[in-house]
Design a protein around this motif. Structure first.
Motif, PDB file in Angstrom:
ATOM      1  N   VAL A 160     -54.159  19.372   9.335  1.00  0.00           N
ATOM      2  CA  VAL A 160     -55.095  19.285   8.215  1.00  0.00           C
ATOM      3  C   VAL A 160     -54.437  19.829   6.954  1.00  0.00           C
ATOM      4  N   ASP A 161     -54.579  19.106   5.855  1.00  0.00           N
ATOM      5  CA  ASP A 161     -54.082  19.612   4.568  1.00  0.00           C
ATOM      6  C   ASP A 161     -54.988  19.077   3.471  1.00  0.00           C
ATOM      7  N   ASP A 162     -55.078  19.841   2.387  1.00  0.00           N
ATOM      8  CA  ASP A 162     -55.890  19.341   1.271  1.00  0.00           C
ATOM      9  C   ASP A 162     -55.039  18.582   0.261  1.00  0.00           C
ATOM     10  N   ARG A 163     -53.744  18.418   0.576  1.00  0.00           N
ATOM     11  CA  ARG A 163     -52.881  17.597  -0.271  1.00  0.00           C
ATOM     12  C   ARG A 163     -52.081  16.658   0.634  1.00  0.00           C
ATOM     13  N   GLY A 193     -46.786  21.510  -1.082  1.00  0.00           N
ATOM     14  CA  GLY A 193     -46.883  22.938  -1.421  1.00  0.00           C
ATOM     15  C   GLY A 193     -45.512  23.439  -1.861  1.00  0.00           C
ATOM     16  N   ALA A 194     -45.137  24.624  -1.413  1.00  0.00           N
ATOM     17  CA  ALA A 194     -43.826  25.193  -1.774  1.00  0.00           C
ATOM     18  C   ALA A 194     -42.688  24.261  -1.385  1.00  0.00           C
ATOM     19  N   THR A 195     -42.892  23.530  -0.302  1.00  0.00           N
ATOM     20  CA  THR A 195     -41.805  22.738   0.280  1.00  0.00           C
ATOM     21  C   THR A 195     -41.194  21.744  -0.710  1.00  0.00           C
ATOM     22  N   GLN A 196     -42.029  21.102  -1.555  1.00  0.00           N
ATOM     23  CA  GLN A 196     -41.480  20.078  -2.470  1.00  0.00           C
ATOM     24  C   GLN A 196     -40.499  20.681  -3.482  1.00  0.00           C
ATOM     25  N   ALA A 197     -40.583  22.004  -3.704  1.00  0.00           N
ATOM     26  CA  ALA A 197     -39.686  22.629  -4.687  1.00  0.00           C
ATOM     27  C   ALA A 197     -38.409  23.169  -4.045  1.00  0.00           C
ATOM     28  N   SER A 198     -38.363  23.167  -2.726  1.00  0.00           N
ATOM     29  CA  SER A 198     -37.277  23.875  -2.045  1.00  0.00           C
ATOM     30  C   SER A 198     -35.909  23.214  -2.242  1.00  0.00           C
ATOM     31  N   ALA A 199     -34.888  24.057  -2.310  1.00  0.00           N
ATOM     32  CA  ALA A 199     -33.514  23.547  -2.416  1.00  0.00           C
ATOM     33  C   ALA A 199     -32.943  23.178  -1.050  1.00  0.00           C
ATOM     34  N   GLY A 200     -33.589  23.643   0.019  1.00  0.00           N
ATOM     35  CA  GLY A 200     -33.147  23.273   1.363  1.00  0.00           C
ATOM     36  C   GLY A 200     -31.830  23.891   1.799  1.00  0.00           C
ATOM     37  N   VAL A 201     -31.442  24.995   1.159  1.00  0.00           N
ATOM     38  CA  VAL A 201     -30.180  25.644   1.549  1.00  0.00           C
ATOM     39  C   VAL A 201     -30.384  26.360   2.889  1.00  0.00           C
ATOM     40  N   LEU A 202     -29.407  26.227   3.760  1.00  0.00           N
ATOM     41  CA  LEU A 202     -29.470  26.836   5.094  1.00  0.00           C
ATOM     42  C   LEU A 202     -28.378  27.905   5.140  1.00  0.00           C
ATOM     43  N   ARG A 237     -59.813  20.684   3.084  1.00  0.00           N
ATOM     44  CA  ARG A 237     -59.431  22.090   2.934  1.00  0.00           C
ATOM     45  C   ARG A 237     -60.128  22.908   4.009  1.00  0.00           C
ATOM     46  N   VAL A 238     -59.384  23.680   4.748  1.00  0.00           N
ATOM     47  CA  VAL A 238     -59.957  24.538   5.792  1.00  0.00           C
ATOM     48  C   VAL A 238     -60.477  25.810   5.135  1.00  0.00           C
ATOM     49  N   HIS A 239     -61.732  26.180   5.444  1.00  0.00           N
ATOM     50  CA  HIS A 239     -62.210  27.455   4.894  1.00  0.00           C
ATOM     51  C   HIS A 239     -62.469  28.509   5.959  1.00  0.00           C
ATOM     52  N   HIS A 297     -42.960  32.736   5.188  1.00  0.00           N
ATOM     53  CA  HIS A 297     -41.520  32.456   5.315  1.00  0.00           C
ATOM     54  C   HIS A 297     -40.750  32.656   4.019  1.00  0.00           C
ATOM     55  N   PHE A 298     -41.420  33.014   2.964  1.00  0.00           N
ATOM     56  CA  PHE A 298     -40.838  33.388   1.676  1.00  0.00           C
ATOM     57  C   PHE A 298     -39.698  32.454   1.256  1.00  0.00           C
ATOM     58  N   ARG A 299     -38.463  32.956   1.161  1.00  0.00           N
ATOM     59  CA  ARG A 299     -37.349  32.148   0.626  1.00  0.00           C
ATOM     60  C   ARG A 299     -36.659  31.299   1.684  1.00  0.00           C
ATOM     61  N   SER A 300     -37.133  31.374   2.943  1.00  0.00           N
ATOM     62  CA  SER A 300     -36.355  30.750   4.031  1.00  0.00           C
ATOM     63  C   SER A 300     -37.182  29.831   4.926  1.00  0.00           C
ATOM     64  N   GLY A 301     -38.251  29.264   4.374  1.00  0.00           N
ATOM     65  CA  GLY A 301     -39.135  28.453   5.224  1.00  0.00           C
ATOM     66  C   GLY A 301     -38.488  27.194   5.761  1.00  0.00           C
ATOM     67  N   VAL A 302     -37.599  26.602   4.990  1.00  0.00           N
ATOM     68  CA  VAL A 302     -36.932  25.386   5.481  1.00  0.00           C
ATOM     69  C   VAL A 302     -35.967  25.791   6.599  1.00  0.00           C
ATOM     70  N   LEU A 303     -35.152  26.796   6.309  1.00  0.00           N
ATOM     71  CA  LEU A 303     -34.218  27.294   7.325  1.00  0.00           C
ATOM     72  C   LEU A 303     -34.954  27.731   8.593  1.00  0.00           C
ATOM     73  N   LEU A 304     -36.093  28.399   8.431  1.00  0.00           N
ATOM     74  CA  LEU A 304     -36.804  28.950   9.590  1.00  0.00           C
ATOM     75  C   LEU A 304     -37.733  27.941  10.266  1.00  0.00           C
TER      76      LEU A 304
HETATM   77  C1  FAD Z   1     -37.776  26.951  -5.882  1.00  0.00           C
HETATM   78  C2  FAD Z   1     -37.743  27.196  -4.406  1.00  0.00           C
HETATM   79  C3  FAD Z   1     -36.532  27.081  -3.724  1.00  0.00           C
HETATM   80  C4  FAD Z   1     -36.488  27.308  -2.353  1.00  0.00           C
HETATM   81  N1  FAD Z   1     -35.300  27.152  -1.702  1.00  0.00           N
HETATM   82  C5  FAD Z   1     -35.247  27.333  -0.354  1.00  0.00           C
HETATM   83  C6  FAD Z   1     -34.037  27.107   0.345  1.00  0.00           C
HETATM   84  O1  FAD Z   1     -33.023  26.772  -0.261  1.00  0.00           O
HETATM   85  N2  FAD Z   1     -34.034  27.270   1.703  1.00  0.00           N
HETATM   86  C7  FAD Z   1     -35.166  27.636   2.398  1.00  0.00           C
HETATM   87  O2  FAD Z   1     -35.106  27.750   3.618  1.00  0.00           O
HETATM   88  N3  FAD Z   1     -36.329  27.862   1.742  1.00  0.00           N
HETATM   89  C8  FAD Z   1     -36.395  27.721   0.397  1.00  0.00           C
HETATM   90  N4  FAD Z   1     -37.556  27.943  -0.277  1.00  0.00           N
HETATM   91  C9  FAD Z   1     -38.704  28.466   0.467  1.00  0.00           C
HETATM   92  C10 FAD Z   1     -39.443  27.371   1.191  1.00  0.00           C
HETATM   93  O3  FAD Z   1     -39.651  26.283   0.319  1.00  0.00           O
HETATM   94  C11 FAD Z   1     -40.769  27.901   1.720  1.00  0.00           C
HETATM   95  O4  FAD Z   1     -40.553  29.052   2.503  1.00  0.00           O
HETATM   96  C12 FAD Z   1     -41.442  26.840   2.591  1.00  0.00           C
HETATM   97  O5  FAD Z   1     -41.586  25.641   1.862  1.00  0.00           O
HETATM   98  C13 FAD Z   1     -42.785  27.314   3.071  1.00  0.00           C
HETATM   99  O6  FAD Z   1     -43.318  26.263   3.832  1.00  0.00           O
HETATM  100  P1  FAD Z   1     -44.811  26.307   4.331  1.00  0.00           P
HETATM  101  O7  FAD Z   1     -45.017  25.064   5.118  1.00  0.00           O
HETATM  102  O8  FAD Z   1     -45.096  27.622   4.964  1.00  0.00           O
HETATM  103  O9  FAD Z   1     -45.677  26.314   2.976  1.00  0.00           O
HETATM  104  P2  FAD Z   1     -46.033  25.145   1.974  1.00  0.00           P
HETATM  105  O10 FAD Z   1     -44.937  24.184   1.799  1.00  0.00           O
HETATM  106  O11 FAD Z   1     -46.579  25.792   0.758  1.00  0.00           O
HETATM  107  O12 FAD Z   1     -47.178  24.367   2.719  1.00  0.00           O
HETATM  108  C14 FAD Z   1     -48.457  24.929   2.924  1.00  0.00           C
HETATM  109  C15 FAD Z   1     -49.427  23.770   2.994  1.00  0.00           C
HETATM  110  O13 FAD Z   1     -50.699  24.270   3.363  1.00  0.00           O
HETATM  111  C16 FAD Z   1     -51.670  23.566   2.634  1.00  0.00           C
HETATM  112  N5  FAD Z   1     -52.866  24.397   2.593  1.00  0.00           N
HETATM  113  C17 FAD Z   1     -52.999  25.609   2.025  1.00  0.00           C
HETATM  114  N6  FAD Z   1     -54.232  26.097   2.227  1.00  0.00           N
HETATM  115  C18 FAD Z   1     -54.884  25.162   2.946  1.00  0.00           C
HETATM  116  C19 FAD Z   1     -56.212  25.088   3.456  1.00  0.00           C
HETATM  117  N7  FAD Z   1     -57.090  26.096   3.308  1.00  0.00           N
HETATM  118  N8  FAD Z   1     -56.581  23.981   4.114  1.00  0.00           N
HETATM  119  C20 FAD Z   1     -55.710  22.946   4.298  1.00  0.00           C
HETATM  120  N9  FAD Z   1     -54.436  22.987   3.830  1.00  0.00           N
HETATM  121  C21 FAD Z   1     -54.037  24.079   3.169  1.00  0.00           C
HETATM  122  C22 FAD Z   1     -51.026  23.349   1.274  1.00  0.00           C
HETATM  123  O14 FAD Z   1     -51.639  22.268   0.579  1.00  0.00           O
HETATM  124  C23 FAD Z   1     -49.591  23.061   1.657  1.00  0.00           C
HETATM  125  O15 FAD Z   1     -49.343  21.686   1.827  1.00  0.00           O
HETATM  126  C24 FAD Z   1     -37.653  27.690  -1.642  1.00  0.00           C
HETATM  127  C25 FAD Z   1     -38.860  27.782  -2.325  1.00  0.00           C
HETATM  128  C26 FAD Z   1     -38.921  27.543  -3.702  1.00  0.00           C
HETATM  129  C27 FAD Z   1     -40.238  27.628  -4.400  1.00  0.00           C
END
Ligand code: FAD
Length: 371
Positions: free
Chosen positions: A33-36, A41-50, A177-179, A332-339
């Protein structure tokens, strides 16, 4: 509207999609489930560095987690390729670059850490660093080449995970959106803006927004805090950069299509997902100082994302105290893609095989109380 499944995954970022794919691959009935749209979310901005030996160079639990995840990545990607997916993934290494004495000393201690773990790395003087990357500034005083590192195109990885999960039977519920997540008999219900879902298990992978979901019976909310990151996409002109460059104020990721990513700001800006003039300015300045040819590039896109930060910098992966069939997979902060590769495996092993990997001791949600 109630639609039963084995497992509901909340959030379709790279973490939620990786978890959903792994669960579906192992035969579970999954709804996500996602509201987008997935990956926005953060993922679209990630550089994907491992690059665990840069991101977690101080050692500790984060290094154990990220280093383990890197070892899983070849298999993680090849499973997707076998499932018919394609994505840019390269293990061409990173060149960690020093322009000041303090950074050079830091590179030496990283090299010692790598040697102790038997990981191949080469400490370079200024001339050798510039031989490895002739486009670097003449102000460079040394470097560290770590060949095991790499990068993956995060948006393509997430799209592939979502598509492969779908083909394995996962159902996407969006936009919803999950509440609230609550107990219901021996299972759980997930209340959304589009109705109620029921499941045996729920995985909360909502990134920075995880703390906004009400978990019935929990005294505390999960303490995830958004930390904004901005990133530039450049159309490169001239000789290609050879691998990921990691400078003191920015990093640069060269794609095979001639694009170069420049990241990233680290900002406490609440849930504000805007890009800003200050962010663009600082990144351009840092990139031009590291690689002067950046001045000739085209600025094609600026992206911003909210990294899910935690108080101790370690992700939150494991069961809720209030609802034991609810698994958190966030922070997962700065490492969500890697992790993502490791998180998918830890969650699937815990739910499907009832195997709690010792690494889950580091990521236990209950270190933050009754969540
Ligand atoms: C500029 C930038 C560069 C980065 N570079 C790297 C990198 O080089 N290497 C690396 O490993 N990581 C990097 N990261 C970190 C990485 O992008 C994040 O750790 C990772 O994307 C987190 O993934 P996620 O799925 O937890 O969160 P998200 O990608 O934010 O996804 C969360 C999803 O949950 C959905 N959501 C939220 N609340 C609800 C709800 N209540 N109901 C339904 N849906 C909901 C959102 O719409 C979203 O789609 C970078 C991040 C940024 C911003």
């Amino acid at each position: 509207m109630a639609s039963p499944s084995d497992i509901v995954v909340v959030g379709a970022g790279v973490v939620g999609c990786a978890v959903a794919y792994e669960l579906a691959r192992r035969g579970a009935a999954v709804q996500i489930v996602d509201d987008r749209v997935p990956g926005k979310g953060a993922t679209q901005a990630s550089a994907g560095v491992l690059a665990p030996f840069i991101e977690a160079r101080d050692g500790g639990p984060l290094l154990e987690l990220t280093a383990r995840s890197l070892t899983l990545f070849d298999t993680f990607i090849s499973q997707l390729v076998e499932d018919g997916e394609t994505m840019a993934y390269q293990r061409t290494g990173t060149l960690d670059v020093a322009m000041q004495g303090q950074s050079l000393r830091q590179l030496s201690s990283t090299a010692a850490l790598l040697a102790a773990r038997g990981i191949e790395a080469e400490v370079l003087d200024a001339a050798a660093t510039r031989r490895h990357e002739p486009e670097l500034s003449e102000d460079v005083i040394g470097g560290l080449l770590i060949t095991t590192h790499g990068f993956v195109r995060a948006t393509e990885l997430t799209r592939s995970l979502a598509a492969a999960a779908r083909r394995r039977g996962a159902r996407f519920v969006e936009p919803a959106r999950v509440h609230t997540i609550a107990a219901a008999g021996s299972g759980l219900t997930v209340r959304t803006t589009d109705g109620v879902l029921s499941a045996d298990w729920v995985v909360l992978a909502a990134g920075s927004w995880a703390g906004q979901v009400h978990v019935e019976g929990a005294s505390n909310r999960i303490p995830v805090k958004p930390i904004r990151g901005q990133l530039l996409e450049l159309g490169w002109v001239g000789p290609r950069l050879r691998r990921v460059l990691w400078g003191e104020r920015c990093y640069m990721v060269p794609w095979t299509d001639g694009t170069v990513l420049v990241g990233a700001t680290v900002e406490d800006a609440g849930f504000d997902e805007r890009t800003t003039v200050a962010g663009v300015h600082d990144l351009i300045q840092a990139a031009c100082d590291l690689v002067p040819r950046t001045w000739t590039a085209t600025l094609t896109e600026v992206r911003a994302g909210l990294r899910p930060g935690t108080p101790d910098g370690i992700p939150i992966i494991g069961p809720s105290a209030a609802l034991p069939n609810l698994m958190y997979a966030t922070g997962h902060f700065r490492s969500g893609v890697l992790l993502s590769a490791l998180t998918a495996q830890l969650v699937a092993n815990a739910i499907l095989d009832r195997v709690a990997d010792p690494l889950l001791l580091f990521t236990d949600p209950q270190r933050f109380g009754d969540v």
